[in-house]
Design an enzyme around this catalytic site. Structure first.
Site, PDB file in Angstrom:
ATOM      1  N   GLU A 137       0.822  -1.217   0.000  1.00  0.00           N
ATOM      2  CA  GLU A 137       0.000   0.000   0.000  1.00  0.00           C
ATOM      3  C   GLU A 137       0.849   1.258   0.000  1.00  0.00           C
ATOM      4  O   GLU A 137       0.330   2.362   0.160  1.00  0.00           O
ATOM      5  CB  GLU A 137      -1.007  -0.005   1.163  1.00  0.00           C
ATOM      6  CG  GLU A 137      -0.417  -0.270   2.518  1.00  0.00           C
ATOM      7  CD  GLU A 137      -1.462  -0.372   3.631  1.00  0.00           C
ATOM      8  OE1 GLU A 137      -2.635  -0.025   3.412  1.00  0.00           O
ATOM      9  OE2 GLU A 137      -1.094  -0.786   4.740  1.00  0.00           O
ATOM     10  N   CYS A 188      -7.403  -6.076  -0.910  1.00  0.00           N
ATOM     11  CA  CYS A 188      -8.344  -5.945   0.205  1.00  0.00           C
ATOM     12  C   CYS A 188      -8.818  -4.505   0.395  1.00  0.00           C
ATOM     13  O   CYS A 188      -9.613  -4.231   1.281  1.00  0.00           O
ATOM     14  CB  CYS A 188      -7.738  -6.486   1.489  1.00  0.00           C
ATOM     15  SG  CYS A 188      -6.309  -5.556   2.047  1.00  0.00           S
TER      16      CYS A 188
END
Ligand code: PEP
Ligand code: MG
Length: 556
Positions: A435, A506
Site C-alpha cells: 500500500e 483488500c
C-alpha cells in the site's frame, strides 16, 4: 410530481409514503441570569456528573445493540461518543464553567459544546469537522438527561420512507426496521453516522436533499433510489413505471445472487478468484456467514483496540482471534496487525501530533517502535493459529528491513511460546500489505521475504496520487481507477507470481465490479470485500470468461 436529487449513501430502491419527522422541542433550558445567581456550584456539578454517568450507560447499551444489529463499525460510533464523554478536557470545561460563571449544569454543557464543536469545525480536516457533530450529539444526550427527558425511539405506525432534517445515530439505530422502507435527510454526507448505519442495516438512504425536503411532503407517496440519490415525490405514471422496471431489474439481480450462493468463485472458463471478507470484530462473522463469505481476507484488528478501554490484553485478543479462526472452520483468516495512526487514533494510545499524520508514525512503524504492544498481539495471533487457518498481515510496509525486523520478533515470540509449551502453528503464513509506492517498486525483494501480498488500494491510491484519502473535496483528482494505481497493482502481482506467492486485493477497489475483469486480467488470486459484496462479485466472476479479460484499463 417533485424530483429531488441528493447524495445516494446506501443503495436500494424503495416506494412508500413519506413520513416527515419533526423532533419535539428540546428540553427547555433555562439560562436566565437570575438562575445563575441561585445555583449552587457543588449541586450543579453533582447534577452534571449524574447526567453524564447516565449518558455513559446509555452509550454502552447502544454500542451493544449496534454490535448485535449492525456490526462492529456501527458499534464504534457509540464507543466514539463514550470516549468523547470520558474526555477530561470536555468534562473539565463544563465543571470550570459552573465554578467560574456560577451557571446551571445545562448552560455549562452548552458552553462546552459550542466551544469544542467550534474548534473542531474550524479545522481543515474533514474527519475532525465531522467530529463536531459527535460533540453536539453527546451534549444533546447530557442535556436530555438533565431535563429527565428519556430518549424515545421514533414511532413508525406503518411502513414509511422516513424523512428528517437529520437523524442522530441513536435515532437511526432504534428505528423499527420492519416499518422502515428508506431514509431521506436534508443534510449529512456519505461518511456521516446515519449513512454508515443505513448501509450496515441495508436500508436505502439519500442525504443532502436540502430544504426541498420538508414537512409539506409528509404523507405523499415517493419512490427513491439510494444508489443514484434520486427521490421522486408524488410520481406520475411514467416515473412509477420506470421505478417498477428498476425494481424488477434489481429482483433479477437478487435472484442471480441467490443462485450463486454455495457456488465456487470461478469464472465461466474455470479461473479461480476467491472472494473473502473484510471484518473488524468477531461480531461481523454473522454478516460473513449470511453472505456466504469463503474466508476472511482482512481482519482490521485495530477495531479491537478502538473498542477497548486500553490496549486489549493478550488474552482478550487471543479470544477474539480464536473465535474468528474457529468459526471459519479451516477457511482462511487473515488478521492484520495493529494499523493505527493517521485517520485511526486511539485515545488511550496517544501518538505525537504531526503535520502530516498519513506520512508519519503509523501502522508497522508504531509496532516496531512499541515492541511490547506488537509482541502482545503476535503472541495472541500465534496462539490463535492453533485453532484455524490463521495468516498474519503486516500493514504499511515500505522497506525490506521492516519485514525482517518483524520476522525476528515473530521468531522470538514463537520461541517464547515453545518455552512455555503453548501450542501454535509454526508455519503460520506471514504476508504484507502492498500500500506504499515503495512496496510496489521493491515488490520483487519483498515477495522473497513473505508468504503472500495483499494490496491496500485505499492507501496505495492516496500515496500514489498524492491525494489525502480523508479529504472530501479532491473530486476528479482522486481517481482510484487511475492507470497508475492499476499498473502498480499489476507490478505487485507480477512480482508476487514470479516469487510463487499469491496476491489479494483488500482495499475498497476490490469490491468495484467494474474492475473485476481488469483484476482477472492482472492475475489477482483473491479479493477481500465487505460481506454484502460477496454474492454480487461471485455472480460477476461466474459470468466472466477470464481469457477474454484485457488490461485496457491500464492504458490511457
Ligand atoms: C487499504 O489501505 O486499502 C486498506 C485495506 O487498509 P485501510 O483502509 O484499513 O487503511
Ligand atoms: Mg491501508
Amino acid at each position: 410530481m417533485i424530483r429531488l436529487q441528493g447524495k445516494g449513501v446506501s443503495k436500494g430502491l424503495a416506494k412508500g409514503p413519506v413520513c416527515f419527522y419533526t423532533r419535539a422541542e428540546a428540553a427547555a433550558i433555562s439560562t436566565a441570569a437570575a438562575d445563575f445567581a441561585a445555583t449552587c456550584p457543588a449541586a450543579e456539578k453533582r447534577r452534571l456528573a449524574d447526567a453524564a454517568a447516565e449518558a455513559m450507560r446509555q452509550l454502552h447499551a447502544l454500542a451493544e445493540t449496534a454490535r448485535k444489529e449492525a456490526g462492529e463499525e456501527a458499534a464504534q460510533l457509540f464507543e466514539a461518543h463514550a470516549l468523547l464523554l470520558a474526555d477530561a478536557d470536555f468534562t473539565d470545561c463544563m465543571n470550570a464553567a459552573i465554578e467560574s460563571e456560577r451557571c446551571t449544569a445545562e448552560h455549562a454543557v452548552q458552553l462546552a459544546r459550542d466551544q469544542f464543536a467550534a474548534l473542531l469545525a474550524a479545522t481543515d480536516d474533514p474527519y475532525m469537522q465531522a467530529r463536531a457533530e459527535d460533540v453536539r450529539d453527546v451534549a444533546r444526550r447530557i442535556l436530555n438527561n438533565l431535563a429527565g427527558v428519556s430518549e424515545c425511539a421514533i414511532t413508525l405506525n406503518e411502513p414509511v420512507i422516513l424523512a428528517a432534517d437529520a437523524l442522530s445515530p441513536s435515532e437511526t439505530l432504534l428505528l423499527d426496521k420492519s416499518k422502515l422502507l428508506g431514509l431521506l435527510t436534508q443534510g449529512g454526507s456519505g461518511s456521516d453516522h446515519t449513512a454508515i448505519l443505513a448501509r450496515t442495516m441495508g436500508i436505502p438512504a439519500v442525504c443532502g436533499l436540502g430544504d426541498a425536503l420538508g414537512p409539506a411532503l409528509d404523507g405523499l407517496t415517493a419512490v427513491m433510489d439510494g444508489g443514484a440519490g434520486t427521490v421522486t415525490v408524488d410520481p406520475d405514471a411514467a416515473a412509477l413505471a420506470a421505478f417498477e422496471a428498476a425494481r424488477e431489474r434489481q429482483r433479477v439481480l437478487q435472484t442471480q445472487m441467490e443462485a450463486v450462493r454455495g457456488q465456487p468463485d470461478v469464472t465461466a472458463d474455470g479461473r479461480q478468484m476467491n472472494i473473502y471478507c473484510n471484518i473488524g470484530a468477531p461480531e461481523d462473522l454473522l454478516a460473513v456467514q449470511a453472505n456466504d463469505g469463503q474466508g476472511i481476507g482482512l481482519f482490521r484488528s485495530e477495531f479491537l483496540y478502538m473498542a477497548a478501554d486500553g490496549c486489549p490484553t493478550e488474552e482478550e485478543q487471543f479470544r477474539a482471534y480464536r473465535a474468528v479462526a474457529a468459526a471459519m472452520d479451516g477457511k482462511r483468516v487473515v488478521i492484520r496487525t495493529l494499523d493505527i495512526g493517521a485517520d485511526k487514533q486511539l485515545s488511550h494510545f496517544p501518538l505525537q501530533k504531526e503535520e502530516n499524520p498519513a506520512l508519519g508514525m503509523r501502522a508497522i512503524r508504531v509496532c516496531l517502535e512499541r515492541p511490547e504492544v506488537f509482541r502482545t498481539q503476535l503472541r495472541a495471533l500465534y496462539r490463535a493459529s492453533a485453532y484455524g487457518n490463521v495468516a498474519i498481515l503486516l500493514p504499511m510496509i515500505a522497506s525490506v528491513w521492516e519485514v525482517r525486523a518483524c520476522k525476528r520478533i515473530c521468531e522470538s515470540v514463537m520461541a517464547e511460546l515453545d518455552a512455555e509449551g503453548i501450542p501454535y502453528l509454526r508455519d503460520t503464513a506471514l504476508g504484507i500489505m502492498v500500500e506504499t509506492p515503495a512496496a510496489v517498486l521493491i515488490a520483487a525483494d519483498l515477495a522473497r521475504e513473505v508468504d503472500f501480498f495483499s494490496v491496500g488500494t485505499n492507501d496505495l491510491t492516496q500515496y500514489l496520487l498524492a491525494c489525502d484519502r480523508q479529504s472530501g473535496h479532491l473530486g476528479r483528482f482522486c481517481d482510484p481507477h487511475h492507470p497508475a494505481v492499476l499498473r502498480a497493482v499489476k507490478l505487485a502481482a507480477d512480482a508476487a507470481h514470479e516469487a510463487g506467492i499469491p496476491i489479494c486485493i483488500c482495499g475498497d477497489l476490490a469490491a468495484d465490479v467494474s474492475l473485476t475483469e481488469t483484476f482477472l486480467a492482472i492475475g489477482i488470486d483473491s479479493l477481500s470485500v465487505p460481506p454484502a459484496m460477496v454474492l454480487p462479485l461471485r455472480a460477476a466472476i461466474r459470468n466472466t470468461t477470464a481469457k477474454n479479460c484485457t488490461l485496457k484499463k491500464l492504458q490511457y
